[in-house]
Enzyme design. Structure first.
Site, short mmCIF file in Angstrom:
data_model
loop_
_atom_site.label_atom_id
_atom_site.label_comp_id
_atom_site.label_asym_id
_atom_site.label_seq_id
_atom_site.Cartn_x
_atom_site.Cartn_y
_atom_site.Cartn_z
N SER A 136 0.85 -1.18 0.00
CA SER A 136 0.00 0.00 0.00
C SER A 136 0.89 1.23 0.00
O SER A 136 1.77 1.36 0.86
CB SER A 136 -0.91 -0.01 1.24
OG SER A 136 -1.70 1.14 1.29
N LYS A 162 -1.50 -0.97 -4.05
CA LYS A 162 -2.66 -0.15 -3.73
C LYS A 162 -2.23 1.29 -3.59
O LYS A 162 -1.24 1.59 -2.90
CB LYS A 162 -3.32 -0.63 -2.43
CG LYS A 162 -4.50 0.22 -1.99
CD LYS A 162 -5.25 -0.38 -0.81
CE LYS A 162 -4.58 -0.11 0.50
NZ LYS A 162 -5.43 -0.51 1.65
N LYS A 164 -3.25 5.15 -2.39
CA LYS A 164 -4.17 6.01 -1.66
C LYS A 164 -4.58 7.17 -2.57
O LYS A 164 -3.74 7.76 -3.27
CB LYS A 164 -3.51 6.55 -0.39
CG LYS A 164 -3.20 5.48 0.65
CD LYS A 164 -4.44 4.89 1.27
CE LYS A 164 -4.11 3.92 2.41
NZ LYS A 164 -5.34 3.38 3.04
N ASP A 189 -7.60 3.29 -2.92
CA ASP A 189 -8.28 3.34 -1.62
C ASP A 189 -8.45 4.79 -1.21
O ASP A 189 -7.47 5.53 -1.09
CB ASP A 189 -7.45 2.57 -0.59
CG ASP A 189 -8.07 2.59 0.80
OD1 ASP A 189 -9.26 2.93 0.92
OD2 ASP A 189 -7.36 2.26 1.77
N GLU A 216 -11.62 1.01 -3.43
CA GLU A 216 -11.88 0.72 -2.02
C GLU A 216 -12.41 1.93 -1.27
O GLU A 216 -11.81 3.01 -1.32
CB GLU A 216 -10.60 0.21 -1.35
CG GLU A 216 -10.78 -0.23 0.08
CD GLU A 216 -9.47 -0.73 0.70
OE1 GLU A 216 -9.46 -0.97 1.92
OE2 GLU A 216 -8.47 -0.87 -0.03
N ASP A 241 -14.19 -1.41 3.40
CA ASP A 241 -13.24 -1.55 4.51
C ASP A 241 -13.90 -1.00 5.77
O ASP A 241 -14.52 -1.73 6.54
CB ASP A 241 -11.94 -0.82 4.16
CG ASP A 241 -10.92 -0.78 5.30
OD1 ASP A 241 -11.17 -1.36 6.38
OD2 ASP A 241 -9.86 -0.16 5.13
N LYS A 265 -9.97 -6.69 8.05
CA LYS A 265 -8.93 -6.26 8.96
C LYS A 265 -9.23 -6.83 10.34
O LYS A 265 -10.32 -6.61 10.88
CB LYS A 265 -8.83 -4.73 9.03
CG LYS A 265 -8.17 -4.11 7.82
CD LYS A 265 -8.09 -2.60 7.94
CE LYS A 265 -7.38 -2.00 6.72
NZ LYS A 265 -7.51 -0.53 6.68
N GLY A 293 -4.19 -4.09 6.19
CA GLY A 293 -3.27 -3.84 7.30
C GLY A 293 -3.41 -2.45 7.88
O GLY A 293 -3.99 -1.55 7.27
#
Length: 374
Positions: A136, A162, A164, A189, A216, A241, A265, A293
């Site tokens: 990530s 991934k 952000k 995400d 996400e 999430d 998670k 995570g």
């Protein structure tokens, strides 16, 4: 089995590279470690991976310490149990505070597996000997710096990245990464940063055309309706999430078709027992899952590796090597990834030793029930 002694450690470690999300930037992590010791001297470890600030959720490190000290410690000390679910039941009446519960849950599962002489993965029902890891990446100052970070992780063997995103940092940086890495398993995400507006819909449709594995958590955690409306309008799977805190939320997601992928998670769902149940429900519904995570230290990361060995974790999980985040982790040996794969430990429990001296060197406060009793 009965817990005779419990220790809490409030530990801070620096990150080797700063990490920025839609809400804030962090250069270090402050998590709590839980050590449970039974009457035979066996030890189990768990991690309370709360953020220091209330941006991911309402729970923070300070709050988690208070809940642990005032409620969870008295609940588990001296309580008889044989299966982790029995110890998890001692705190059932405590509403919320999933991160704090998750740390105690993981410690109970680790102790249970060590007592049985089996790896934690086996105790959970895992079937894999290795898990596929993804990384990530946070928001970078420039697109060029983001591209350099992505290339570094691809060169290290990671096949899933991934990114952000946030309003103003979305379509262009993602398009640049896609053009540089056309075959990369790529997803984004937002951590709930977007409002359900026509402008956001245009952004999501643009992202939908970039060959992403998933988008996400674009909208606020409780807004299942907005996620369902988005999912109906795009081909890319929506992944939830923050929205899914318990299995009731998961059933809402499934009923509304608000997402077609689930990020499980352990911390967000209150422990390994509830995380395993969510895996089973999603599996039965035909929804693939992966393990997200919270930049866990090695204790929490090892538990995530064990969970990721369950059969419906069919997408790469956030269980990349410890060296991506910490120059020196709290476990020995650290979690290591080779060509994007992490081996599932075969030793009892989490399969790693905790470097207690290093933990103590980096602890800003501790609680030891043996000392309190004395």
């Amino acid at each position: 089995m009965m817990i005779q002694r419990l220790r809490l450690f409030d530990v801070t470690l620096p990150l080797v590279h700063g990490f920025e999300t839609s809400s804030h930037r962090k250069t270090g992590l402050n998590h709590l470690l839980v050590e449970l010791t039974d009457a035979d001297g066996r030890v189990g470890w768990g991690e309370i991976a709360t953020p220091a600030d209330p941006y991911y959720g309402s729970e923070t490190t300070r709050v988690a310490w208070d809940i642990a000290e005032r409620y969870l410690v008295p609940a588990v000390l001296g309580a008889p149990w044989e299966e982790p679910a029995e110890l998890e039941a001692t705190w059932r009446r405590i509403r919320g505070h999933e991160f704090a519960k998750a740390g105690f849950s993981a410690a109970a599962w680790d102790l249970h597996a060590r007592a049985a002489g089996v790896p934690l993965a086996v105790a959970l029902g895992g079937t894999r000997s290795e898990v596929v890891a993804g990384v990530s990446l946070g928001i970078e100052p420039t697109i060029d710096e983001l591209l350099a970070q992505v290339s570094r992780q691809v060169d290290a063997g990671y096949g899933r990245v991934k990114l952000k995103i946030a309003p103003g940092w979305d379509v262009e940086p993602v398009r640049a990464v896609r053009e540089a890495h056309p075959g990369l398993d790529l997803h984004v995400d937002a951590n709930g940063a977007y409002q359900d507006t026509d402008e956001t819909t245009a952004v999501m449709r643009a992202l939908d055309g970039l060959g992403l594995t998933m988008i996400e958590q674009p909208y606020a955690p409780r807004d299942f309706v907005a996620h369902a409306r988005l999912q109906a309008g795009i081909g890319t799977p929506v992944c939830l999430d923050e929205s899914v805190v318990d299995v009731a939320d998961l059933r809402t997601m499934l009923a509304l078709d608000a997402g077609r992928v689930l990020n499980i998670k352990v911390s967000r769902m209150g422990g390994l027992g509830s995380a395993r149940l969510a895996h089973d429900i999603a599996r039965d519904a035909g929804v693939p899952v992966w393990c997200g995570g919270m930049h866990e230290f090695g204790v929490g990361r090892a538990a995530n590796v064990a969970l990721s060995s369950l059969p419906n974790f069919t997408l790469p999980s956030d269980v990349s090597g410890s060296d991506k985040y910490y120059a020196r982790d709290v476990i020995v040996p650290p979690v290591v990834a080779h060509d994007g794969l992490v081996q599932v430990p075969t030793a009892p429990g989490i399969g790693h030793d905790v470097d207690v001296d290093w933990v103590l060197q980096n602890a800003v406060r501790t609680l030891d029930t043996a000392a309190v009793a004395a």
